[in-house]
Design a protein around this motif. Structure first.
Motif, PDB file in Angstrom:
ATOM      1  N   CYS A 256      69.632  29.397  38.829  1.00  0.00           N
ATOM      2  CA  CYS A 256      70.448  28.943  37.701  1.00  0.00           C
ATOM      3  C   CYS A 256      71.873  29.488  37.798  1.00  0.00           C
ATOM      4  O   CYS A 256      72.197  30.273  38.686  1.00  0.00           O
ATOM      5  N   HIS A 257      72.724  29.074  36.873  1.00  0.00           N
ATOM      6  CA  HIS A 257      74.122  29.501  36.820  1.00  0.00           C
ATOM      7  C   HIS A 257      74.188  30.996  36.473  1.00  0.00           C
ATOM      8  O   HIS A 257      73.345  31.492  35.727  1.00  0.00           O
ATOM      9  N   ILE A 258      75.204  31.678  36.964  1.00  0.00           N
ATOM     10  CA  ILE A 258      75.315  33.118  36.725  1.00  0.00           C
ATOM     11  C   ILE A 258      75.484  33.456  35.242  1.00  0.00           C
ATOM     12  O   ILE A 258      75.200  34.572  34.817  1.00  0.00           O
ATOM     13  N   ALA A 259      75.945  32.490  34.460  1.00  0.00           N
ATOM     14  CA  ALA A 259      76.167  32.753  33.033  1.00  0.00           C
ATOM     15  C   ALA A 259      74.983  32.345  32.175  1.00  0.00           C
ATOM     16  O   ALA A 259      75.023  32.514  30.959  1.00  0.00           O
ATOM     17  N   SER A 260      73.920  31.787  32.791  1.00  0.00           N
ATOM     18  CA  SER A 260      72.826  31.203  32.009  1.00  0.00           C
ATOM     19  C   SER A 260      71.462  31.781  32.381  1.00  0.00           C
ATOM     20  O   SER A 260      71.264  32.267  33.502  1.00  0.00           O
ATOM     21  N   LEU A 261      70.539  31.702  31.447  1.00  0.00           N
ATOM     22  CA  LEU A 261      69.127  31.958  31.721  1.00  0.00           C
ATOM     23  C   LEU A 261      68.307  30.959  30.904  1.00  0.00           C
ATOM     24  O   LEU A 261      67.787  31.268  29.837  1.00  0.00           O
ATOM     25  N   PRO A 262      68.239  29.701  31.397  1.00  0.00           N
ATOM     26  CA  PRO A 262      67.470  28.675  30.660  1.00  0.00           C
ATOM     27  C   PRO A 262      65.981  29.021  30.663  1.00  0.00           C
ATOM     28  O   PRO A 262      65.437  29.495  31.663  1.00  0.00           O
ATOM     29  N   LEU A 263      65.338  28.759  29.531  1.00  0.00           N
ATOM     30  CA  LEU A 263      63.895  29.010  29.393  1.00  0.00           C
ATOM     31  C   LEU A 263      63.276  27.875  28.579  1.00  0.00           C
ATOM     32  O   LEU A 263      63.746  27.567  27.482  1.00  0.00           O
ATOM     33  N   ALA A 264      62.260  27.234  29.130  1.00  0.00           N
ATOM     34  CA  ALA A 264      61.591  26.129  28.438  1.00  0.00           C
ATOM     35  C   ALA A 264      60.103  26.418  28.326  1.00  0.00           C
ATOM     36  O   ALA A 264      59.497  26.984  29.246  1.00  0.00           O
ATOM     37  N   VAL A 265      59.528  26.026  27.197  1.00  0.00           N
ATOM     38  CA  VAL A 265      58.088  26.174  26.970  1.00  0.00           C
ATOM     39  C   VAL A 265      57.526  24.804  26.636  1.00  0.00           C
ATOM     40  O   VAL A 265      58.036  24.112  25.759  1.00  0.00           O
ATOM     41  N   ASN A 266      56.490  24.390  27.373  1.00  0.00           N
ATOM     42  CA  ASN A 266      55.796  23.131  27.090  1.00  0.00           C
ATOM     43  C   ASN A 266      54.315  23.445  26.962  1.00  0.00           C
ATOM     44  O   ASN A 266      53.665  23.813  27.937  1.00  0.00           O
ATOM     45  N   ILE A 267      53.809  23.337  25.745  1.00  0.00           N
ATOM     46  CA  ILE A 267      52.408  23.679  25.487  1.00  0.00           C
ATOM     47  C   ILE A 267      51.548  22.419  25.574  1.00  0.00           C
ATOM     48  O   ILE A 267      51.877  21.397  24.982  1.00  0.00           O
ATOM     49  N   CYS A 268      50.448  22.515  26.324  1.00  0.00           N
ATOM     50  CA  CYS A 268      49.518  21.390  26.433  1.00  0.00           C
ATOM     51  C   CYS A 268      48.235  21.734  25.671  1.00  0.00           C
ATOM     52  O   CYS A 268      47.738  22.852  25.764  1.00  0.00           O
ATOM     53  N   CYS A 269      47.727  20.785  24.922  1.00  0.00           N
ATOM     54  CA  CYS A 269      46.490  20.999  24.178  1.00  0.00           C
ATOM     55  C   CYS A 269      45.313  21.167  25.141  1.00  0.00           C
ATOM     56  O   CYS A 269      45.470  21.064  26.360  1.00  0.00           O
ATOM     57  N   HIS A 270      44.115  21.381  24.579  1.00  0.00           N
ATOM     58  CA  HIS A 270      42.930  21.573  25.429  1.00  0.00           C
ATOM     59  C   HIS A 270      42.614  20.327  26.262  1.00  0.00           C
ATOM     60  O   HIS A 270      41.971  20.416  27.295  1.00  0.00           O
ATOM     61  N   ALA A 271      43.080  19.151  25.804  1.00  0.00           N
ATOM     62  CA  ALA A 271      42.861  17.914  26.572  1.00  0.00           C
ATOM     63  C   ALA A 271      43.967  17.795  27.627  1.00  0.00           C
ATOM     64  O   ALA A 271      44.870  16.965  27.513  1.00  0.00           O
ATOM     65  N   SER A 272      43.901  18.628  28.623  1.00  0.00           N
ATOM     66  CA  SER A 272      44.911  18.649  29.683  1.00  0.00           C
ATOM     67  C   SER A 272      44.539  17.588  30.725  1.00  0.00           C
ATOM     68  O   SER A 272      43.708  17.806  31.597  1.00  0.00           O
ATOM     69  N   ARG A 273      45.175  16.427  30.589  1.00  0.00           N
ATOM     70  CA  ARG A 273      44.737  15.236  31.342  1.00  0.00           C
ATOM     71  C   ARG A 273      45.671  14.905  32.499  1.00  0.00           C
ATOM     72  O   ARG A 273      46.861  14.714  32.297  1.00  0.00           O
ATOM     73  N   HIS A 274      45.097  14.806  33.684  1.00  0.00           N
ATOM     74  CA  HIS A 274      45.868  14.418  34.869  1.00  0.00           C
ATOM     75  C   HIS A 274      45.016  13.568  35.795  1.00  0.00           C
ATOM     76  O   HIS A 274      43.824  13.810  35.928  1.00  0.00           O
ATOM     77  N   LYS A 275      45.636  12.600  36.416  1.00  0.00           N
ATOM     78  CA  LYS A 275      45.000  11.854  37.505  1.00  0.00           C
ATOM     79  C   LYS A 275      46.060  11.597  38.563  1.00  0.00           C
ATOM     80  O   LYS A 275      47.248  11.421  38.251  1.00  0.00           O
ATOM     81  N   GLU A 276      45.623  11.544  39.803  1.00  0.00           N
ATOM     82  CA  GLU A 276      46.575  11.441  40.909  1.00  0.00           C
ATOM     83  C   GLU A 276      46.160  10.319  41.849  1.00  0.00           C
ATOM     84  O   GLU A 276      44.971  10.091  42.081  1.00  0.00           O
ATOM     85  N   ALA A 277      47.146   9.628  42.399  1.00  0.00           N
ATOM     86  CA  ALA A 277      46.880   8.596  43.402  1.00  0.00           C
ATOM     87  C   ALA A 277      47.938   8.713  44.500  1.00  0.00           C
ATOM     88  O   ALA A 277      49.100   8.990  44.225  1.00  0.00           O
ATOM     89  N   VAL A 278      47.508   8.508  45.736  1.00  0.00           N
ATOM     90  CA  VAL A 278      48.433   8.522  46.865  1.00  0.00           C
ATOM     91  C   VAL A 278      48.340   7.162  47.550  1.00  0.00           C
ATOM     92  O   VAL A 278      47.264   6.744  48.002  1.00  0.00           O
ATOM     93  N   LEU A 279      49.458   6.456  47.608  1.00  0.00           N
ATOM     94  CA  LEU A 279      49.482   5.124  48.215  1.00  0.00           C
ATOM     95  C   LEU A 279      50.155   5.199  49.575  1.00  0.00           C
ATOM     96  O   LEU A 279      51.033   6.036  49.801  1.00  0.00           O
TER      97      LEU A 279
END
Length: 279
Positions: A256-279
């Motif tokens: 990051c930039h020397i003047a910054s410290l970005p911090l993000a929080v993204n909370i996922c519920c217990h239904a953590s849903r993912h599916k993946e496909a490779v074409l």
């Protein structure tokens, strides 16, 4: 150069949005079972048992895990040697979402932010695209419910805040979120980059298998420290008390930039849903 027709993308997306909403990943189920062994609260154990049963019923009967079938979010890694034929990438993904949510009887939750009028087909999808090496197209569907997404936060710390400031903010954010994101949750944390890069990092962190520590020892230590402090608050499953509020904390970082410290929080519920496909 390898050519991929947009019809293949649409078909894959349709299958993924339905599968993600019906089948919770083995990693999430195993995290429930691990929490069940460790949870001291009888109410907390009852909640975890109910979640395991809910996931089983959804799988067996091919019905949604949750009534909130989510905003359709996709992480796409496109090889630089791929040539797309037919519709634009966004249009091909939107068509897959349109078909999947209709044929899968999944709730359409997307609306105009001002009029609140529903778009009627859960589009447009959110597509985060990375160009990578190779001649393949990797698509990860990550439907995200509104209750947990509403608990996301971005802050721009001063560099002097350091690791202590980062840990304090993440733990406080979870405490403030309480039962709103339907715990037990998975906490995605992005550190560094710009403001928008940091938010993407936090959401991308949720794609990792639940509880899989970062390959960076420094981040893995930070993840363990945050998880212990969050669960020590005692909010527990569904916020009804206990020691299993969070199943895991996953952290990703970027310079990051020397003047910054970005911090993000993204909370996922217990239904953590993912599916993946490779074409």
């Amino acid at each position: 150069m390898r050519t991929i027709n947009s019809n293949a993308i649409t078909a894959a997306v349709k299958k993924m949005v339905m599968g993600a909403n019906y089948d919770l990943g083995d990693d999430v189920i195993q995290a429930f079972e691990k929490g069940l062994k460790q949870e001291a609260s009888p109410v907390g154990r009852a909640v975890l048992n109910t979640l395991i049963e809910n996931a089983r019923i959804a799988h067996d009967e091919q019905v949604p895990i949750c009534q909130d079938t989510g905003m359709a979010v996709f992480f796409v890694e496109m090889g630089q040697d791929v040539h797309l034929e037919g519709a634009l990438l966004q249009d091909a993904i939107d068509e897959g979402v349109r078909q999947g949510y209709k044929d899968g009887y999944l709730r359409k939750s997307i609306c105009d932010p001002f009029t609140r009028k529903n778009t009627g087909d859960n589009t447009p999808a959110v597509v985060i695209l990375d160009i990578v090496t190779g001649d393949k197209l990797k698509i990860t569907a990550a439907p995200k419910g509104g209750g947990s997404e509403n608990m996301s936060r971005l802050t721009m710390l001063t560099p002097s805040a350091g690791k202590k400031g980062i840990v304090d903010f993440v733990v406080k954010r979870c405490e403030e979120a309480g039962s709103n994101p339907c715990p037990p949750v998975i906490v995605g944390v992005g550190i560094g980059g710009s403001a928008e890069k940091c938010m993407i990092l936090a959401k991308k962190a949720l794609l990792r298998h639940v509880g899989e520590p970062s390959s960076d020892p420094e981040l893995a230590t930070l993840e363990a420290e945050m998880l212990e402090k969050i669960n020590a608050i005692g909010m527990g499953p569904q916020g009804l008390g206990g020691t299993t509020y969070a199943l895991a904390v996953h952290v990703e970082k970027h310079p990051c930039h020397i003047a910054s410290l970005p911090l993000a929080v993204n909370i996922c519920c217990h239904a953590s849903r993912h599916k993946e496909a490779v074409l």
